[in-house]
Design a protein around this motif. Structure first.
Motif, PDB file in Angstrom:
ATOM      1  N   ASP A 128       0.823  -1.208   0.000  1.00 34.26           N
ATOM      2  CA  ASP A 128       0.000   0.000   0.000  1.00 34.26           C
ATOM      3  C   ASP A 128       0.860   1.263   0.000  1.00 34.26           C
ATOM      4  O   ASP A 128       0.605   2.212  -0.754  1.00 34.26           O
ATOM      5  N   HIS A 129       1.890   1.305   0.823  1.00 30.12           N
ATOM      6  CA  HIS A 129       2.738   2.491   0.889  1.00 30.12           C
ATOM      7  C   HIS A 129       3.532   2.680  -0.406  1.00 30.12           C
ATOM      8  O   HIS A 129       3.689   3.808  -0.878  1.00 30.12           O
ATOM      9  N   THR A 167      -2.450   7.731   4.736  1.00 32.87           N
ATOM     10  CA  THR A 167      -3.334   6.581   4.503  1.00 32.87           C
ATOM     11  C   THR A 167      -4.738   6.877   5.009  1.00 32.87           C
ATOM     12  O   THR A 167      -5.330   6.071   5.720  1.00 32.87           O
ATOM     13  N   THR A 168      -5.234   8.058   4.689  1.00 34.91           N
ATOM     14  CA  THR A 168      -6.567   8.424   5.162  1.00 34.91           C
ATOM     15  C   THR A 168      -7.662   7.635   4.460  1.00 34.91           C
ATOM     16  O   THR A 168      -8.723   7.400   5.020  1.00 34.91           O
ATOM     17  N   THR A 169      -7.434   7.242   3.232  1.00 34.87           N
ATOM     18  CA  THR A 169      -8.424   6.460   2.487  1.00 34.87           C
ATOM     19  C   THR A 169      -8.107   4.977   2.612  1.00 34.87           C
ATOM     20  O   THR A 169      -6.988   4.608   2.963  1.00 34.87           O
ATOM     21  N   PRO A 170      -9.076   4.094   2.346  1.00 40.72           N
ATOM     22  CA  PRO A 170      -8.785   2.651   2.396  1.00 40.72           C
ATOM     23  C   PRO A 170      -7.653   2.287   1.462  1.00 40.72           C
ATOM     24  O   PRO A 170      -7.438   2.923   0.429  1.00 40.72           O
ATOM     25  N   PRO A 171      -6.870   1.273   1.802  1.00 40.81           N
ATOM     26  CA  PRO A 171      -5.690   0.931   1.012  1.00 40.81           C
ATOM     27  C   PRO A 171      -6.053   0.355  -0.346  1.00 40.81           C
ATOM     28  O   PRO A 171      -7.162  -0.127  -0.572  1.00 40.81           O
ATOM     29  N   LEU A 172      -5.071   0.411  -1.231  1.00 40.02           N
ATOM     30  CA  LEU A 172      -5.277  -0.163  -2.563  1.00 40.02           C
ATOM     31  C   LEU A 172      -5.339  -1.685  -2.485  1.00 40.02           C
ATOM     32  O   LEU A 172      -6.052  -2.321  -3.243  1.00 40.02           O
ATOM     33  N   SER A 173      -4.536  -2.249  -1.575  1.00 37.34           N
ATOM     34  CA  SER A 173      -4.508  -3.716  -1.430  1.00 37.34           C
ATOM     35  C   SER A 173      -5.252  -4.081  -0.156  1.00 37.34           C
ATOM     36  O   SER A 173      -4.664  -4.280   0.884  1.00 37.34           O
ATOM     37  N   LEU A 174      -6.569  -4.095  -0.243  1.00 37.22           N
ATOM     38  CA  LEU A 174      -7.409  -4.324   0.926  1.00 37.22           C
ATOM     39  C   LEU A 174      -7.701  -5.814   1.073  1.00 37.22           C
ATOM     40  O   LEU A 174      -8.115  -6.470   0.129  1.00 37.22           O
TER      41      LEU A 174
END
Length: 331
Positions: free
Chosen positions: A86-87, A214-221
């Motif tokens: 994600d990062h 990371t205020t929004t949900p991660p890309l790899s949820l």
């Protein structure tokens, strides 16, 4: 109480960072939330930047067991993020440039707050030492001859002339001792030039979370069906969910020889009542396990609790969890 929990659950989504197969929570507000409303205490595993060699009291992050992570996800109050992927995705994507700028501003804000606190503390200490030195000078003006005794500072004329010549060429400096201004220790003047005044060293700022990034949900949820989480939690998860649904708090029970230590409330207020282990429904429980765990639990003033889940017909849906409690009464 249930309305409070549901309202709190709707307001917050806890980010559980999966790093190298471990489930970590870095935000202190998330740690408070899952402990207060969901009975998940987890274990502090990090060292504090100000005291990196500590080995007794640890700090953030807290590490969750796989069962605890799956429990929070199934309740709908948390999600599992693959932190590394994600990062890297956020830092390399041009679309997240505003988030990166916000994170840099967040770090600058922390730095300014730390600098302000540092300067206020420095001013307070300087004022305290100034008052002590002023009080010491007042006491030093008292006469040194009492009862006809000779003043120890009176010496021969030649030595006085020599001393006055030395003091006139280089003024004497004093440094305050640990005991205040009345015990100032003279420091001989240095023949070399005075050293330059050093700039104050500001305290290091080590943020515990990158939440502005990371205020929004991660890309790899990851969902509750996360394979790694489910494989680790398959054995003892039903027992943990059964206890959590009844309001019990749990912590890792390895130090007492079990899977969980079970508390009737927050461990800050209560001692553990049970030492819990989980088994399969068709698994044979060795009698030696029952005897040793029962005696060990009684020795630490706990009952030995063990349980298993009976799968429903067809293997779909939640099964029935049955628990039994053993206490060693005597011989």
């Amino acid at each position: 109480m249930s309305a409070t929990v549901s309202a709190a659950a709707g307001e917050r989504q806890v980010r559980i960072s999966r790093i190298a197969g471990r489930y970590l929570v870095f935000d202190i507000d998330d740690v408070i939330f899952i402990r207060r409303y969901h009975g998940v205490c987890a274990v502090l595993t990090g060292t504090m930047p100000q005291n990196p060699t500590q080995n007794l009291f640890l700090g953030l992050p807290v590490e969750l067991q796989a069962e605890e992570a799956k429990l929070l996800v199934d309740k709908g109050v948390a999600y599992i993020a693959d932190e590394l992927a994600d990062h890297l995705a956020r830092l390399s994507s041009p679309a997240f440039e505003p988030a990166r700028k916000a994170y840099r501003e967040h770090l600058k804000h922390l730095r300014r707050n730390a600098q302000q606190a540092f300067e206020e503390e420095k001013a307070r200490v300087a004022a305290l030492h100034k008052d002590k030195r002023a009080a010491g000078k007042k006491r030093s003006k008292k006469p040194a001859v009492e009862g006809g005794e000779a003043n120890p500072k009176v010496v021969t004329e030649g030595s006085v002339a020599t001393a006055s010549a030395e003091t006139s060429s280089a003024p004497e400096e004093t440094t305050p001792s640990l005991f205040g201004g009345e015990h100032d220790v003279p420091v001989p003047p240095s023949s070399s030039a005075q050293p330059k005044k050093k700039e104050p060293v500001l305290p290091a700022v080590t943020p515990t979370t990158s939440s502005p990034l990371t205020t929004t949900p991660p890309l790899s949820l990851s969902s509750g069906n996360d394979k790694t989480c489910s494989s680790f939690a398959a054995r003892s998860y039903p027992l943990l969910a059964h206890l959590s649904a009844r309001g019990y708090y749990t912590t890792p029970g390895l130090r007492f020889g079990g899977a969980f230590s079970v508390y009737p409330g927050d461990p800050f207020r209560y001692h553990a009542h049970y030492l819990a282990n989980s088994y399969g429904w068709e698994e044979k429980v060795p009698l030696l396990d029952v005897v040793t765990s029962g005696r060990l639990g009684t020795a630490v003033k706990k009952s030995f609790l063990f349980g298993a889940e009976k799968k429903p017909q067809g293997g779909e849906g939640e099964g029935e969890v049955r628990v039994f409690c053993v206490e060693w009464a005597g011989m």
